[in-house]
Design a protein around this motif. Structure first.
Motif, short mmCIF file in Angstrom:
data_model
loop_
_atom_site.label_atom_id
_atom_site.label_comp_id
_atom_site.label_asym_id
_atom_site.label_seq_id
_atom_site.Cartn_x
_atom_site.Cartn_y
_atom_site.Cartn_z
N HIS A 1 0.87 -1.17 0.00
CA HIS A 1 0.00 0.00 0.00
C HIS A 1 0.91 1.22 0.00
N TYR A 2 0.50 2.24 -0.73
CA TYR A 2 1.31 3.44 -0.87
C TYR A 2 0.57 4.62 -0.27
N TYR A 3 1.29 5.43 0.49
CA TYR A 3 0.69 6.58 1.17
C TYR A 3 1.46 7.84 0.82
N LYS A 4 0.72 8.93 0.70
CA LYS A 4 1.35 10.24 0.55
C LYS A 4 1.63 10.72 1.97
N ALA A 5 2.88 10.60 2.35
CA ALA A 5 3.25 10.93 3.74
C ALA A 5 4.75 11.07 3.85
N ASP A 6 5.14 11.77 4.87
CA ASP A 6 6.54 11.84 5.26
C ASP A 6 6.89 10.54 5.99
N PHE A 7 8.03 9.95 5.67
CA PHE A 7 8.41 8.67 6.27
C PHE A 7 8.37 8.73 7.80
N ASP A 8 8.96 9.75 8.38
CA ASP A 8 9.05 9.83 9.84
C ASP A 8 7.68 9.89 10.51
N SER A 9 6.77 10.67 9.94
CA SER A 9 5.45 10.77 10.57
C SER A 9 4.64 9.49 10.38
N LEU A 10 4.76 8.85 9.20
CA LEU A 10 4.04 7.59 8.99
C LEU A 10 4.64 6.49 9.88
N TRP A 11 5.95 6.48 10.02
CA TRP A 11 6.61 5.52 10.91
C TRP A 11 6.04 5.63 12.32
N GLN A 12 6.00 6.86 12.83
CA GLN A 12 5.50 7.07 14.19
C GLN A 12 4.03 6.69 14.31
N GLU A 13 3.25 6.99 13.28
CA GLU A 13 1.83 6.62 13.30
C GLU A 13 1.66 5.11 13.34
N CYS A 14 2.48 4.39 12.59
CA CYS A 14 2.42 2.93 12.59
C CYS A 14 2.74 2.38 13.98
N ILE A 15 3.76 2.93 14.61
CA ILE A 15 4.11 2.53 15.99
C ILE A 15 2.95 2.83 16.93
N ASP A 16 2.33 4.00 16.77
CA ASP A 16 1.19 4.38 17.61
C ASP A 16 0.00 3.44 17.39
N VAL A 17 -0.27 3.09 16.13
CA VAL A 17 -1.37 2.16 15.81
C VAL A 17 -1.14 0.83 16.52
#
Length: 133
Positions: A36-52
């Motif tokens: 899956h591809y997302y329009k996002a900054d790597f660092d913010s998506l990384w942190q969101e994945c950890i939060d999820v």
């Protein structure tokens, strides 16, 4: 008493024959997962994945931001025999990030196991726009 013993032996045979999975199995099957591809900054998506993961019933086992790897597990409970989850997050270019999730049941007879692939992608999609590659 004999019926109870037969039931127990049958259960043990099913468990033994069915097999189990490990986090390595989840990682090894990542190539079978849909990217899956997302329009996002790597660092913010990384942190969101950890939060999820931290906000879910999964336990964060390991994360390596440089490699983009996240390993998580759900242990045995009244409703599940557990799951092993491997997530790979890859920065592509210009605020585009690829995410792959592999979710394996710890015990193959675990019919109540959560599909963490759908769960994680649905949570990421709430915050980030999916894009085509």
């Amino acid at each position: 008493m004999r019926q109870l013993l037969n039931l127990f032996v049958s259960f043990c045979l099913v468990v033994f024959v069915s097999g189990c999975s490990t986090i390595k199995d989840a990682k090894d099957s990542l190539d079978e997962s849909t990217a899956h591809y997302y329009k996002a900054d790597f660092d913010s998506l990384w942190q969101e994945c950890i939060d999820v993961i931290n906000d879910s019933e999964l336990d964060l086992v390991y994360d390596n931001k440089e490699k983009g790897d996240v390993l998580a597990q759900r242990s045995i409970s009244a409703f599940s025999w557990g799951e092993n989850v491997f997530v790979n997050i890859l920065k592509l270019h210009d605020s585009k990030v690829q995410v792959k999730v592999s979710s394996k049941r710890a015990f193959s007879g675990n019919l109540l196991a959560e599909n963490w692939d759908r769960y994680i992608h649905s949570k990421l999609s709430e915050k980030y726009k999916k894009v085509e590659m």
